[in-house]
Design an enzyme around this catalytic site. Structure first.
Site, PDB file in Angstrom:
ATOM      1  N   HIS A 107       1.184   0.222  -6.182  1.00 39.08           N
ATOM      2  CA  HIS A 107       0.771   1.607  -5.976  1.00 39.08           C
ATOM      3  C   HIS A 107       1.539   2.536  -6.901  1.00 39.08           C
ATOM      4  O   HIS A 107       2.530   2.145  -7.521  1.00 39.08           O
ATOM      5  CB  HIS A 107       1.007   2.037  -4.518  1.00 39.08           C
ATOM      6  CG  HIS A 107      -0.044   1.544  -3.577  1.00 39.08           C
ATOM      7  ND1 HIS A 107       0.007   0.303  -2.993  1.00 39.08           N
ATOM      8  CD2 HIS A 107      -1.183   2.126  -3.110  1.00 39.08           C
ATOM      9  CE1 HIS A 107      -1.041   0.133  -2.215  1.00 39.08           C
ATOM     10  NE2 HIS A 107      -1.785   1.224  -2.267  1.00 39.08           N
ATOM     11  N   LYS A 154       4.054   7.040  -3.853  1.00 38.49           N
ATOM     12  CA  LYS A 154       3.795   6.506  -2.514  1.00 38.49           C
ATOM     13  C   LYS A 154       5.116   6.334  -1.787  1.00 38.49           C
ATOM     14  O   LYS A 154       6.041   5.681  -2.288  1.00 38.49           O
ATOM     15  CB  LYS A 154       3.031   5.180  -2.585  1.00 38.49           C
ATOM     16  CG  LYS A 154       2.623   4.656  -1.206  1.00 38.49           C
ATOM     17  CD  LYS A 154       1.613   3.535  -1.303  1.00 38.49           C
ATOM     18  CE  LYS A 154       1.241   3.004   0.074  1.00 38.49           C
ATOM     19  NZ  LYS A 154       0.668   4.049   0.952  1.00 38.49           N
TER      20      LYS A 154
END
Length: 238
Positions: free
Chosen positions: A131, A135
């Site tokens: 990600h 995040k």
């Protein structure tokens, strides 16, 4: 439909565009520096905030009897409290670790694959998620959902970022710039390897799914999941 956005970061802004394109009105854009003014006028709330603020955001809406769609991960130790509050206030609640159509299809495939391959102990299973660097939680909620499916169908008894036992299911959590979300489930033996994966090209798929969930939840009572929204509970096999 009048929608309150509880969390107005990157996801909130994309959800706003998609919701408005579908004819919905945004009555609240809540961030860390604004109040809940306008929430009482909403038909449904969509909550994408932070693990630290999710419970208070969800609670605020449920207390008013407003259905909530939540996509924030990292707060699930309090999930049952929100479920109980939803039932107490006779409204509706839907939590999803991922609202993408593709990811929810991946969940169905992973459930079947782990159940099938779990019968063959020569296969070692491992998960990887990648990600963007912004995040806040690791592993991702999607990776945890995938891991829990594997655990329910195999010899593994818990997931871990740093496994110490053979029954620990390893999750590799990687953070890179500009990656919306990538997930792999890999089944490896000494002679071959199988892999299922989902690679998101942008955040629009997640946002679109969240709006679909809000449309589904409007005027409903009870606890739901994306399986209900996408009708994945129906038997597709003859």
């Amino acid at each position: 439909m009048k929608i309150a956005l509880l969390g107005y970061g990157k996801m909130g802004k994309i959800i706003e565009v998609i919701a408005q394109s579908r004819g919905h009105e945004i009555v609240l854009r809540k961030n860390s520096s604004t109040s809940f003014s306008g929430l009482e006028t909403a038909d449904v709330a969509i909550e994408f905030s932070t693990p630290e603020t999710a419970v208070s955001n969800i609670s605020e809406a449920l207390m008013l009897g407003i259905p909530v769609v939540s996509g924030t991960t990292g707060w699930l130790a309090d999930y049952h409290k929100m479920e109980a509050l939803c039932k107490e206030k006779d409204t509706a609640f839907l939590y999803g670790s991922n609202f993408s159509l593709g990811v929810n299809l991946l969940f169905e495939i992973n459930q079947f694959a782990s159940k099938l391959i779990g019968r063959f102990p020569e296969y070692k299973i491992e998960l990887e998620e990648i990600h963007h660097t912004q995040k806040l939680d690791a592993p991702s909620g999607t990776a945890i959902s995938l891991a829990n499916q594997v655990i329910s169908n195999t010899r593994y008894d818990k997931w871990s970022l740093e496994p110490t036992q053979e029954t620990d299911l390893k999750i590799n959590a990687i953070r890179e710039d500009a990656v919306p979300g990538t997930h792999y489930v890999t089944f490896s033996s000494n002679i071959d390897q199988l892999q299922i994966s989902h690679i998101a090209f942008n955040r629009e798929g997640f946002a679109h799914g969240a709006v679909l969930a809000a449309e589904f939840l409007n005027d409903k009572k009870g606890i739901y999941t994306m399986k209900d929204v996408l009708r994945l509970n129906e038997n597709i096999f003859p």
